[in-house]
Design a protein around this motif. Structure first.
Motif, PDB file in Angstrom:
ATOM      1  N   TYR A 215       0.845  -1.206   0.000  1.00 52.56           N
ATOM      2  CA  TYR A 215       0.000   0.000   0.000  1.00 52.56           C
ATOM      3  C   TYR A 215       0.876   1.251   0.000  1.00 52.56           C
TER       4      TYR A 215
ATOM      5  N   GLU B  77     -10.146   4.787   0.426  1.00 55.54           N
ATOM      6  CA  GLU B  77      -9.510   3.513   0.076  1.00 55.54           C
ATOM      7  C   GLU B  77      -8.088   3.426   0.633  1.00 55.54           C
TER       8      GLU B  77
ATOM      9  N   TYR C 166      -7.626   4.399   4.342  1.00 53.19           N
ATOM     10  CA  TYR C 166      -8.512   3.485   5.088  1.00 53.19           C
ATOM     11  C   TYR C 166      -7.845   2.108   5.208  1.00 53.19           C
ATOM     12  N   LEU C 167      -7.322   1.623   4.070  1.00 59.03           N
ATOM     13  CA  LEU C 167      -6.666   0.306   4.072  1.00 59.03           C
ATOM     14  C   LEU C 167      -5.423   0.316   4.961  1.00 59.03           C
TER      15      LEU C 167
ATOM     16  N   ASP D 248      -6.417   0.456   8.712  1.00 59.14           N
ATOM     17  CA  ASP D 248      -7.018  -0.795   9.153  1.00 59.14           C
ATOM     18  C   ASP D 248      -5.944  -1.880   9.308  1.00 59.14           C
TER      19      ASP D 248
ATOM     20  N   TYR E 220     -15.878   0.292  -4.646  1.00 56.79           N
ATOM     21  CA  TYR E 220     -14.662   0.599  -3.869  1.00 56.79           C
ATOM     22  C   TYR E 220     -13.734  -0.578  -4.149  1.00 56.79           C
TER      23      TYR E 220
ATOM     24  N   GLN F  23     -10.527  -1.146  -1.494  1.00 59.81           N
ATOM     25  CA  GLN F  23     -10.842  -1.298  -0.070  1.00 59.81           C
ATOM     26  C   GLN F  23     -11.679  -2.542   0.203  1.00 59.81           C
TER      27      GLN F  23
ATOM     28  N   LEU G 128      -9.380  -5.362   2.162  1.00 63.71           N
ATOM     29  CA  LEU G 128      -9.603  -5.406   3.613  1.00 63.71           C
ATOM     30  C   LEU G 128      -9.977  -6.831   4.068  1.00 63.71           C
TER      31      LEU G 128
END
Ligand code: NAD
Length: 515
Positions: free
Chosen positions: A48, A74, A77-78, A81, A127, A130, A134
């Motif tokens: 990422y 995305e 957020y990834l 998380d 999305y 993501q 995820l």
């Protein structure tokens, strides 16, 4: 490849071979050690971090997303998380020691978090990074091998995943299969130990049917119409901003986008006036020129949305234009919409926001619970015109006018006809209204006085119920989704324990019965 990735490996496309390879890796115990899991998750994090620009570029190509939306929804957020999973994993994998009773005083009572085996993760296009990656991190954290199937409709993102994942993750245990319905059908013929699907309800049913053949457990993250109820006490400016943001982000192509609004006519007028002002501030006089407004994924979905706008011409209060060459649909608000309008039949999944006027919270509740042409529609209002309106303009089998005392009992009788939404949004300052709605509706989740933001709360599991899905994930729940809780009683050979339990052996005597 145009995403700045060199030395890409050949695609692994033979479906049966790929699943066999992943199963072999799982059976050899490759994926079980926590050390392997953490290493893979750290590699994914590096993927990422090193490919942020490539991810943003792929999302721009597929959806003409702004950088801000791509990062917020995305990439960041990834990353956040995954950092949390890496931070907590060693704690999460520890066996649980639940309470035990007197009889098991000398025993160990343990719950182990077992990997399922080979997991299949099928993603959707809205999305495309993501919602695909995820769950993949959850599958790896749980100690599973995983087959990843990106959505073929988000072509640039699918290519990114197929090219990049093999460079960072274990090629024997984490395998990407590209393709659409044909490849997915082929995949679903294989035996998996867990299937995690994100997509529409109709394909969700196909996936569920395929899973049943092997009794494979599933998570189905599906769609549906997520309603918003706004009552007269809500702060209209803040409410309008929060609803519009949730609706128009990613051009309305969000599973938890507010699908339609229920409010009084008075609030409807205030909402429309506020919306005109806000949209002008956000996207300027010509939203098509705004760099912040995304596009519709493809021509098929564009035509579907265009037909919805065309069918609603007399109800357009804001927007209403479109441009097929640019796959642009203007942010459109419809007023005085009724249940039988075309726009109310299916999940909209685009930048069109209908407002259905209702008299009060009771009517809103009924509307939510009784959608999808119920057998009976119950109308609860002291106002004659509301009775007439519902009688004339709904497509239920019959209409029943009742008083509010009967309300809860009547509600129970229509439970079987509901299509339960993924999210229910309520805007109100009244605790009474909130508790009425919480107690009398069923939805995957709820968000009060905002839209979408419940998704960002790590401790809240996210998922649907009924037609909006099965199962949930996010935070620790993602790890739990991809692990089986294996209950285990561990006894020893102590003579005291054996004596305590000796009453279970024959010959039986009533003296040993303690009731
Ligand atoms: P979709 O159901 O069309 O596609 C999802 C996946 O299924 C894709 O990978 C696709 O290749 C595969 N697929 C398509 N046809 C198939 C077939 N006949 N057999 C087997 N597999 C098939 O969904 P979509 O259009 O990608 O996404 C939109 C829908 O997904 C909306 O309903 C939306 O609400 C829902 N959604 C839900 C969530 C959630 O978290 N609950 C998130 C995003 C989207």
């Amino acid at each position: 490849m145009t995403l700045g990735i060199a030395n890409s490996k050949p695609k692994q496309q033979n479906v049966a071979e790929a699943v066999e390879k992943a199963r072999d890796a799982y059976n050899r115990g490759v994926t079980r050690p926590v050390k392997w899991r953490l290493q893979q998750l750290k590699n994914l994090l590096r993927m990422y971090e090193e490919n942020q620009n490539a991810m943003i570029e792929a999302l721009r190509k597929d959806l003409r997303r702004s950088k801000m939306e791509s990062v917020m929804l995305e990439v960041a957020y990834l990353i956040n998380d995954l950092k949390s999973i890496i931070h907590h994993l060693e704690d999460w994998v520890k066996p649980e020691k639940p309470e035990k009773g007197f009889v098991n005083m000398l025993d160990d009572v343990v719950i182990y978090h077992d990997p399922y085996g080979v997991a299949l993760v099928i993603g959707s296009w809205n999305y495309p990074l993501q919602l695909l990656l995820l769950p993949v991190s959850g599958a790896i954290a749980g100690g599973n091998a995983v087959i990843i199937k990106p959505s073929e409709l988000a072509t640039a993102c699918a290519a990114f995943v197929a090219e990049t994942v093999p460079k960072y993750l274990d090629n024997d245990a984490v395998i990407v299969i590209e393709g659409g319905p044909q490849e997915t059908t082929e995949l679903l013929k294989q035996k998996f130990d867990y299937i995690f699907f994100t997509g529409g309800t109709s394909i969700g049913k196909i996936v569920y049917e395929a899973a049943v053949k092997n009794l494979t457990p599933v998570t189905l993250e599906l769609g549906g119409k997520s309603p918003v109820y706004i009552d007269n006490t809500a702060d209209i400016m803040i409410t309008t901003k929060r609803v519009l943001w949730g609706k128009f982000i990613n051009a309305g192509q969000t599973c938890i986008a507010p699908d339609y609004i229920l409010c009084t006519k008075e609030t409807q007028d205030k909402f429309v006036a506020a919306a005109k002002k806000i949209l002008q501030e956000w996207y300027g006089p010509d939203p098509q020129k705004s760099p912040d407004f995304a596009r519709i994924i493809n021509s098929r979905h564009f035509s579907r949305l265009q037909a919805l706008v065309d069918a609603s011409k007399d109800k357009i209060a804001v927007g209403g234009s479109y441009d097929a060459n640019d796959k642009f649909i203007e942010l459109t608000i419809l007023t005085n919409v009724v249940a039988s309008d075309k726009i109310m039949q299916d999940e909209i999944f685009g930048p069109i926001l209908p407002i259905v006027p209702v008299e009060n919270a009771y009517e809103a509740i009924k509307f939510i619970n009784e959608r999808d042409h119920p057998l009976v529609l119950y109308v609860f209002s002291k106002q004659k015109n509301i009775h007439t309106l519902f009688t004339e303009q709904t497509q239920s089998g019959s209409v029943n006018i009742n008083d509010t005392i009967m309300f809860y009992a009547e509600l129970q009788t229509v439970v079987g006809f509901r299509e339960k939404p993924l999210v229910l949004y309520v805007f109100s300052k009244s605790d009474k209204v909130l508790s009425q709605i919480v107690d009398n509706t069923s939805s995957g989740g709820m968000c009060v006085n905002d839209t979408m933001m419940h998704l960002a709360v790590e401790s809240l599991p996210f998922g649907g119920v009924g037609a909006s899905g099965i199962g949930a994930y996010h935070g620790k729940k993602t790890f739990e989704t991809f692990t089986h809780k294996k209950s285990c009683l561990i006894k020893n050979f102590s003579p005291i324990g054996e004596k305590l339990a000796s009453g279970r052996y024959p010959p039986y005597t009533d003296g040993n019965l303690k009731m």
